[in-house]
Design a protein around this motif. Structure first.
Motif, PDB file in Angstrom:
ATOM      1  N   GLY A   1       0.777  -1.218   0.000  1.00  0.00           N
ATOM      2  CA  GLY A   1       0.000   0.000   0.000  1.00  0.00           C
ATOM      3  C   GLY A   1       0.817   1.280   0.000  1.00  0.00           C
ATOM      4  N   LEU A   2       1.988   1.254   0.630  1.00  0.00           N
ATOM      5  CA  LEU A   2       2.753   2.484   0.823  1.00  0.00           C
ATOM      6  C   LEU A   2       3.823   2.702  -0.230  1.00  0.00           C
ATOM      7  CD1 LEU A   2       1.251   2.153   3.506  1.00  0.00           C
ATOM      8  CD2 LEU A   2       3.305   2.907   4.686  1.00  0.00           C
ATOM      9  N   ALA A   3       3.989   1.759  -1.139  1.00  0.00           N
ATOM     10  CA  ALA A   3       5.007   1.907  -2.185  1.00  0.00           C
ATOM     11  C   ALA A   3       4.742   3.167  -3.010  1.00  0.00           C
ATOM     12  CB  ALA A   3       5.002   0.677  -3.087  1.00  0.00           C
ATOM     13  N   GLY A   4       5.795   3.955  -3.194  1.00  0.00           N
ATOM     14  CA  GLY A   4       5.665   5.173  -3.973  1.00  0.00           C
ATOM     15  C   GLY A   4       5.121   6.361  -3.218  1.00  0.00           C
ATOM     16  N   THR A   5       4.858   6.206  -1.915  1.00  0.00           N
ATOM     17  CA  THR A   5       4.355   7.315  -1.102  1.00  0.00           C
ATOM     18  C   THR A   5       5.451   7.802  -0.161  1.00  0.00           C
ATOM     19  OG1 THR A   5       3.563   6.021   0.805  1.00  0.00           O
ATOM     20  CG2 THR A   5       2.117   6.145  -1.131  1.00  0.00           C
ATOM     21  N   THR A   6       5.159   8.856   0.574  1.00  0.00           N
ATOM     22  CA  THR A   6       6.134   9.398   1.522  1.00  0.00           C
ATOM     23  C   THR A   6       6.355   8.462   2.706  1.00  0.00           C
ATOM     24  OG1 THR A   6       4.340  10.626   2.595  1.00  0.00           O
ATOM     25  CG2 THR A   6       5.623  11.783   0.917  1.00  0.00           C
ATOM     26  N   LEU A   7       5.501   7.463   2.872  1.00  0.00           N
ATOM     27  CA  LEU A   7       5.631   6.511   3.974  1.00  0.00           C
ATOM     28  C   LEU A   7       6.177   5.165   3.513  1.00  0.00           C
ATOM     29  CD1 LEU A   7       2.281   7.140   5.922  1.00  0.00           C
ATOM     30  CD2 LEU A   7       4.567   8.015   6.465  1.00  0.00           C
ATOM     31  N   ALA A   8       6.794   5.121   2.346  1.00  0.00           N
ATOM     32  CA  ALA A   8       7.242   3.856   1.771  1.00  0.00           C
ATOM     33  C   ALA A   8       8.227   3.115   2.662  1.00  0.00           C
ATOM     34  CB  ALA A   8       7.856   4.094   0.388  1.00  0.00           C
ATOM     35  N   THR A   9       9.013   3.844   3.443  1.00  0.00           N
ATOM     36  CA  THR A   9      10.001   3.210   4.326  1.00  0.00           C
ATOM     37  C   THR A   9       9.692   3.465   5.796  1.00  0.00           C
ATOM     38  OG1 THR A   9      11.461   5.149   4.175  1.00  0.00           O
ATOM     39  CG2 THR A   9      11.811   3.374   2.575  1.00  0.00           C
ATOM     40  N   ALA A  10       8.461   3.864   6.097  1.00  0.00           N
ATOM     41  CA  ALA A  10       8.099   4.196   7.475  1.00  0.00           C
ATOM     42  C   ALA A  10       8.107   2.958   8.352  1.00  0.00           C
ATOM     43  CB  ALA A  10       6.722   4.850   7.516  1.00  0.00           C
ATOM     44  N   GLN A  11       8.433   3.137   9.636  1.00  0.00           N
ATOM     45  CA  GLN A  11       8.391   2.030  10.571  1.00  0.00           C
ATOM     46  C   GLN A  11       6.960   1.832  11.071  1.00  0.00           C
ATOM     47  OE1 GLN A  11      11.440   2.819  13.566  1.00  0.00           O
ATOM     48  NE2 GLN A  11      12.864   1.557  12.393  1.00  0.00           N
ATOM     49  N   CYS A  12       6.752   0.701  11.735  1.00  0.00           N
ATOM     50  CA  CYS A  12       5.403   0.306  12.127  1.00  0.00           C
ATOM     51  C   CYS A  12       4.722   1.346  13.007  1.00  0.00           C
ATOM     52  CB  CYS A  12       5.452  -1.044  12.860  1.00  0.00           C
ATOM     53  SG  CYS A  12       5.915  -2.430  11.792  1.00  0.00           S
ATOM     54  N   GLN A  13       5.461   1.958  13.917  1.00  0.00           N
ATOM     55  CA  GLN A  13       4.855   2.949  14.802  1.00  0.00           C
ATOM     56  C   GLN A  13       4.366   4.164  14.026  1.00  0.00           C
ATOM     57  OE1 GLN A  13       3.888   2.700  17.712  1.00  0.00           O
ATOM     58  NE2 GLN A  13       4.208   4.499  19.001  1.00  0.00           N
ATOM     59  N   THR A  14       5.165   4.602  13.053  1.00  0.00           N
ATOM     60  CA  THR A  14       4.755   5.736  12.224  1.00  0.00           C
ATOM     61  C   THR A  14       3.537   5.389  11.392  1.00  0.00           C
ATOM     62  OG1 THR A  14       7.052   6.509  12.112  1.00  0.00           O
ATOM     63  CG2 THR A  14       5.533   7.357  10.457  1.00  0.00           C
ATOM     64  N   ILE A  15       3.515   4.180  10.843  1.00  0.00           N
ATOM     65  CA  ILE A  15       2.352   3.736  10.078  1.00  0.00           C
ATOM     66  C   ILE A  15       1.111   3.735  10.957  1.00  0.00           C
ATOM     67  CG2 ILE A  15       1.347   1.757   8.877  1.00  0.00           C
ATOM     68  CD1 ILE A  15       4.187   1.027   7.985  1.00  0.00           C
ATOM     69  N   ARG A  16       1.242   3.217  12.159  1.00  0.00           N
ATOM     70  CA  ARG A  16       0.094   3.143  13.069  1.00  0.00           C
ATOM     71  C   ARG A  16      -0.438   4.530  13.412  1.00  0.00           C
ATOM     72  NH1 ARG A  16       2.232   0.627  17.913  1.00  0.00           N
ATOM     73  NH2 ARG A  16       1.804  -1.378  16.926  1.00  0.00           N
ATOM     74  N   LEU A  17       0.460   5.440  13.810  1.00  0.00           N
ATOM     75  CA  LEU A  17       0.019   6.762  14.253  1.00  0.00           C
ATOM     76  C   LEU A  17      -0.492   7.618  13.099  1.00  0.00           C
ATOM     77  CD1 LEU A  17       2.826   7.622  16.840  1.00  0.00           C
ATOM     78  CD2 LEU A  17       0.516   6.780  17.285  1.00  0.00           C
TER      79      LEU A  17
END
Length: 471
Positions: free
Chosen positions: A415-431
């Protein structure tokens, strides 16, 4: 317990001439509206469904209100959303959105058999605890703990999920091994004082392939870092080659895994390895010329310098043969003059395959990313909540955390490929994506999720949702 007739009121200081009054009387609301993304990930991958299939339910079907798939999904989705304790589920069990995620046909909980359970579609902490504490073999006389886990099926599942994530076989794959401490604060079975870490702990073994978790084995704190590594690698390699017979496999780990049995197994089964090697006087003497060259450059420039060397080395005891060793003769500037910082790696890769410097800097040092994956699971998905009495029950908790990590990793990958969160860690994804306030309304045909209009990442959320639907 006291009877709560009215919701408590919280009065705050006036803002803009208006008094702030807060109460828990908003109705059917959730703080996890973004969990609809997890529902799309599960639809695309079936991770939780496949994990639930690893359990065998010995309960009387006529007495069951919560199927195994719902119990497992409740725990996995709960961990992914940040709820680490079983006690949290005494409130979460009334959440219609979580009930939808786990596949409940009655997300409002209006069809419960007991009047006191009406409005609570999910299981409470006691039911969830019973399935966590079930023994490996369930006897006919067992009254409560009757949901048994097939450990071998779970082991196969993590490798299957890696295969499913690759529509076409990769040319090569690297298996990263690492051990870490899991602190214990009670009298849990298998906990042991580790002098290296300075406390009582377990010593779980992790194996990753990139961001894909393949093994999370909880072990007593008294074992060595490499304990059981050969068996786990043999199991994973055999399963991978059954699907991808031509894939090139490399095993990578720090000096804790530099053991002759692992290297000999790899050499006998066509698996390459790159392993850290603890330094000693013989190794340091063998690169004396390179260290002196780096020392002169460091003294002249007052900056770190490194020179690489290729050696053939065999220990006096332990190794059954001589092997290639890559040495990094590094010297760092210091207050008392240049300081040597040599490092060594033993490998099965021939010099004409990969030179010393790229082998160390590009191949071996890349294993550091695995430590970030372990931190995600331990610090953000509560893999260290191993507080039950038995080693088996704590292994199940580690497995639940591993599945929650796999679910969020799939969200990141798909889902996050190509977005600003493509390499985000789980905590960042959750919040950022999952913790969204929403109002829920359950009708005969639909569950309406009204997400907060003030949510600041609506465009990003819509893009991610579209990416998942395309899967």
């Amino acid at each position: 317990m006291p009877t709560e007739c009215t919701a408590p009121t919280f009065t705050g200081q006036a803002r803009g001439g208006r008094e702030v009054v807060a109460r828990f009387d908003g109705g059917t609301l959730t703080s996890d509206g973004g969990a609809v993304l997890l529902g799309e990930v599960e639809r695309a991958t079936g991770i939780v469904r496949q994990f639930a299939a690893c359990f065998t339910d010995h309960r009387d079907p006529a007495r069951i209100e919560h199927p195994v798939a719902q119990l497992v999904g409740q725990r996995v989705f709960g961990l992914a959303l940040g709820y680490e304790d079983l006690n949290d589920h005494d409130q979460l069990r009334a959440d219609p959105l979580l009930a939808v995620l786990v596949g409940s046909a009655d997300p409002a909980g209006q069809g419960r058999r007991s009047a006191r359970e009406v409005g609570k579609p999910l299981a409470g902490k006691s039911t969830l605890n019973r399935f966590e504490l079930t023994a490996a073999a369930v006897s006919a006389t067992e009254r409560y703990k009757k949901i048994a886990l097939d450990d071998a099926a779970v082991d196969r599942l993590f490798v299957d999920l890696l295969v499913q994530a690759h529509p076409t076989p990769p040319a090569a794959i690297t298996l990263d091994l690492d051990a870490t401490d899991d602190p214990a604060h009670g009298q849990q079975e298998g906990r042991f004082f580790q002098g290296f870490y300075g406390h009582y702990c377990y010593l779980p073994l992790y194996i990753f392939a990139g961001e894909h978790l393949l093994c999370a084995r909880l072990r007593p704190g008294s074992v060595a870092a490499s304990h059981g590594a050969v068996d786990e690698i043999a199991r994973i390699v055999t399963q991978l080659r059954g699907v991808w017979p031509t894939v090139a496999i490399t095993v990578r780990g720090d000096s804790g895994f530099c053991r002759d049995d692992l290297m000999t197994w790899c050499e006998g089964h066509g698996v390459e390895y790159v392993l850290g090697l603890a330094r000693n006087r013989r190794l340091e003497a063998a690169i004396g010329r390179e260290l002196e060259q780096a020392r002169r450059t460091c003294r002249a420039t007052d900056a770190p310098d490194r020179v690489f060397a290729d050696l053939t080395y065999r220990t006096r005891r332990g190794w059954t043969r001589a092997r290639r060793v890559v040495a990094k003769a590094e010297v760092l500037p210091g207050l008392d003059g240049p300081k040597a910082n040599p490092r060594f790696v033993v490998t099965s890769l021939a010099p004409d395959t990969l030179d010393a410097q790229p082998l160390y800097e590009q191949l071996y040092c890349a294993r550091g990313d695995m430590e970030n994956r372990i931190k995600e699971q331990q610090l953000m998905l509560f893999a260290d909540r191993t507080s039950t009495a038995t080693l088996r029950a704590n292994q199940l908790r580690l497995t639940l955390s591993s599945v929650a990590y796999t679910l969020l990793a799939a969200l990141r990958r798909l889902g996050l490929a190509g977005t600003t969160l493509a390499t985000a860690q789980c905590q960042t994804i959750r919040l950022t994506l999952l913790k969204i306030g929403a109002r829920l309304r359950v009708t005969v045909r639909k569950v309406w999720v009204a997400l907060a209009s003030s949510y600041p990442h609506q465009v990003l959320f819509a893009r991610i949702y579209a990416n998942l639907q395309r899967c």
